[in-house]
Design a protein around this motif. Sequence first.
Motif, PDB file in Angstrom:
ATOM      1  N   GLY A 155      53.061  38.765  38.447  1.00 12.73           N
ATOM      2  CA  GLY A 155      53.090  37.980  39.683  1.00 12.73           C
ATOM      3  C   GLY A 155      51.771  37.327  40.011  1.00 12.73           C
ATOM      4  O   GLY A 155      51.651  36.645  41.033  1.00 12.73           O
ATOM      5  N   PHE A 156      50.769  37.539  39.163  1.00  8.42           N
ATOM      6  CA  PHE A 156      49.465  36.907  39.357  1.00  8.42           C
ATOM      7  C   PHE A 156      48.840  36.692  37.990  1.00  8.42           C
ATOM      8  O   PHE A 156      49.338  37.187  36.973  1.00  8.42           O
ATOM      9  N   ASP A 157      47.731  35.958  37.956  1.00  5.23           N
ATOM     10  CA  ASP A 157      47.036  35.673  36.705  1.00  5.23           C
ATOM     11  C   ASP A 157      45.881  36.656  36.543  1.00  5.23           C
ATOM     12  O   ASP A 157      44.887  36.565  37.267  1.00  5.23           O
ATOM     13  N   PRO A 158      45.971  37.617  35.607  1.00  4.30           N
ATOM     14  CA  PRO A 158      44.922  38.640  35.484  1.00  4.30           C
ATOM     15  C   PRO A 158      43.690  38.175  34.710  1.00  4.30           C
ATOM     16  O   PRO A 158      42.723  38.926  34.602  1.00  4.30           O
ATOM     17  N   ASP A 159      43.706  36.983  34.179  1.00  4.27           N
ATOM     18  CA  ASP A 159      42.628  36.518  33.315  1.00  4.27           C
ATOM     19  C   ASP A 159      41.327  36.308  34.098  1.00  4.27           C
ATOM     20  O   ASP A 159      41.312  35.653  35.145  1.00  4.27           O
ATOM     21  N   ARG A 160      40.244  36.897  33.601  1.00  2.00           N
ATOM     22  CA  ARG A 160      38.888  36.719  34.143  1.00  2.00           C
ATOM     23  C   ARG A 160      38.780  37.143  35.602  1.00  2.00           C
ATOM     24  O   ARG A 160      38.098  36.496  36.392  1.00  2.00           O
ATOM     25  N   LEU A 161      39.428  38.242  35.941  1.00  2.00           N
ATOM     26  CA  LEU A 161      39.320  38.797  37.295  1.00  2.00           C
ATOM     27  C   LEU A 161      38.479  40.065  37.261  1.00  2.00           C
ATOM     28  O   LEU A 161      38.693  40.944  36.421  1.00  2.00           O
ATOM     29  N   LEU A 162      37.522  40.161  38.178  1.00  2.00           N
ATOM     30  CA  LEU A 162      36.666  41.329  38.318  1.00  2.00           C
ATOM     31  C   LEU A 162      36.893  41.939  39.697  1.00  2.00           C
ATOM     32  O   LEU A 162      36.938  41.216  40.698  1.00  2.00           O
ATOM     33  N   THR A 163      37.059  43.269  39.750  1.00  2.00           N
ATOM     34  CA  THR A 163      37.294  43.944  41.022  1.00  2.00           C
ATOM     35  C   THR A 163      36.263  45.038  41.231  1.00  2.00           C
ATOM     36  O   THR A 163      35.781  45.645  40.272  1.00  2.00           O
TER      37      THR A 163
END
Length: 878
Positions: free
Chosen positions: A525-533
């Motif tokens: 349901g979202f784009d996980p590419d290049r995400l930092l948390t």
Amino acid sequence: MTRLKKLAARLRAVWNGEAVHQDIDEELRIHIRMRTEENIARGMSPEDARRDAEQRFGNSGHIKDLGWDVRGGGWLETFWQDIRYGSRMLRKHPGFSLMAVVTLALGIGANTAIFSIVNGVLLRPLPYPEPDQLDTVFQQNSPTNRFGISVADFQGIEKEYQKIGSVAALSNRAVTLTGGEHPEQVKATFATAAFFQTLGITPARGRAFVPGEDRPGADPVVVISHGFWQSHLAGNTETIGRRLMLDGIGYTVIGILPPDFVAPSRTTPDLWPILQLQPPKRRGPFTLRVIARRNNGVSWQQGQEELQRIAPGVFAQWANTYPDPNATYVSTPLKQALIGDIRPTLLVLFGAVGCVLLLASVNVANLLLARASTRQQEIAIRAALGAGRLRLVRQLFTESMLLALLGGAAGLLLAVWGVDMLLALSPETIPRMDQVRVDGSVLGFAALGTVVSCLVFGLVPALYNVNPDLGEPLKGGGRGSAEVPGRRRLRDLLVIMEFALALPLLVGAGLMINSFVRLQQVKPGFDPDRLLTMQLPLAAQKYPETQQAINFQKELIRRIPTLPGIQSASLSTDLPLEGGHTNNFNLEIRPTPPGTPEDVAEFFAVSPEYFRTLGIPLLKGRYLTDHDDENAPPVMVVSEAMARRYFPGQDPIGMRLKTGGCTECDWTTIVGVVGDVKNDELNTEDDSAMYCPFTQEPSRTINLILRTEGDPANFVATVRREVNSIDPDLALANIKTMDQLMSKSLGQSRYRGVLLGIFATVALILAAVGIYGVIAYAVSQRTREIGIRIALGARRWDIFRMVVGHGLILSLIGVGIGVTASLLLTRYLASLLFAVSSTDPATFTSVVLLLITVALLACSIPARRATRVDPMNALRHE
């Protein structure tokens, strides 16, 4: 023939003490010389003729090289004689011995490694006194819906449960440790005063909590782990009484736990601060874990009845804030609660390696039966000496025992390496992995596996190898001779068993791999590419007012997107795939009747850029904006699943609701609908979700989510510097990329698929080797028959078809049995599969075709060899 009879009679005479050892030696030498002359007459070279005679009748005629003791002896003496002779036989055939040992090592090693996981996770008792008296308390309002305990619930339970035991509440979260060179996030579990008493644990130094320290206003105290004491305080003996600054609050160290202390959770924290519960204003939120210990003599059923007696009184007291007539308190044994849903996975893996061990044992049994054809004359001569059937079986079984011991030792070494591999591959979601080790129980299991495999592959072949008919072996029957029918049937049966065992393993692995592939294809349901948390917990001591926390978060979200390489940034109380907090709500168009529970949905407080940062599409209405701040009317965005469930056939835009059981609060207006997001795990259904502005639902613990232009891990230091420029005492926590969160969600499915795939591959290889060995041996035994067929005009294709047909029939029978077994066994995999039926026709068909193809390939090699048999060479001995 007369000389052979004379030799047999003389050998029996030796057994009865009527002849001397040298006579037998001389007789054997004569027989070897005669056999050599016959071989030379048939066209063999002198060297080959002599070697053939010696292989048939002993090494240079010496009786002891055949493993006999013509002078007799006691049981112990003959036992050591069997050991010595068996060792010589294994050294004499290193190829056979190595193959058998490696095969057994694979089976025993894999079983021992998996058993060490099963033992550590499932079987080993919890490391507390009387662990069976410990329970975890939940709240339940349906057979499938269990959730945590609120402060109001706990205080009601604590007051009444003391009649039969004690209870303690826990709350896990990271805290910021300051006072050192840099602020640091450490894992902490806040616990009420009765926690260590409930577990039955005493600190190695200092003391545990005492009653009253968990009441508001008491001096904050903390118990620390042994590891934290060593790593952060250098093992200082004057640590007791020292103050630690946690989230800006000073806690006094009162105790240090033993080095071997294990927390009643999936991970052991560094710190155990006292949990001081403020008087509740409503029955919620349900965030506490509760552990109970029943007094001696109080059964689990009695504890359950006491909890159900307590529940109505507590619920009635707080009925105006969270009515739920279906709810009650339930308890589960603490060990069962910690294990969770991992039991089916481990039992499936344990069953799989059990099949591998059986396959390995069956394969070695086939090797022993094949080798028996070269030992018929040896066994005949031993029988001619007077050795009884039991004595011969004992000798052969001793050799099998030696193989099993070598295989068990090698398997144990393999298991030690395998345990390390299993621990490295295991996902974070498998509990109690810190309890896994190779200890006495694991060694005992390895010994048991060795004994069982020895019995399986050693005893039955030994019985079949003992042939009381001395005529054919002593006449020199060898290669090309007809095999004993019983032994041939046994070898065929063993091959059928191999295929029957291999097919369920392959089907199970195919289903798991298919399930994993489909799970990978699920859209989150979202784009996980290049995400930092990363998590930003704000200390209540430094940010006592919610507006102070809001101002810090506003400044942060204003400055972070301006950093080089940061495309966008947002804030959220929770992250996708990690499970958000739930919140109850009441719809304006369909009010909840008094006395009934309100509806519940996932609840997120987010910044306006949250949806754009994650790539969540807007389906209707609008996103949240900067104007939706603490001074604006309450608004929210809902997920498509929530709109579909609660507003069927209606436009949800403009609809209003109230959250959190608050009747005096203002109505919150729905301004947008966004796409569904997998907020729990990838294999869960899309849940209803509500998204409110973080300024209208403030929280001191919030997550920062960044979309970067390159590798997200390269931006951690840059973000840390920017955060510390706003608050130098704030430490970043739980720094992860979204790809890591995705991988974590796939962890158990990947673990099952990889391990079952490895075991299934081993099973496939063993089955292929098994049928190859049987067909190759059958060809060697039927050389004369094949030569006669070719001499009489049989075509090469007819010979090829005859040999392959025999192997194909065996494999088809085994596959048929295996399919039946798979249909019965794979139903136990149903709960572990995602979007795949446990009887998936495509998987079953693919596995059957694979096994048959492997069988055909394995049979084709000896079949091609059979087509090249020279009739003249095959019939020369005739």
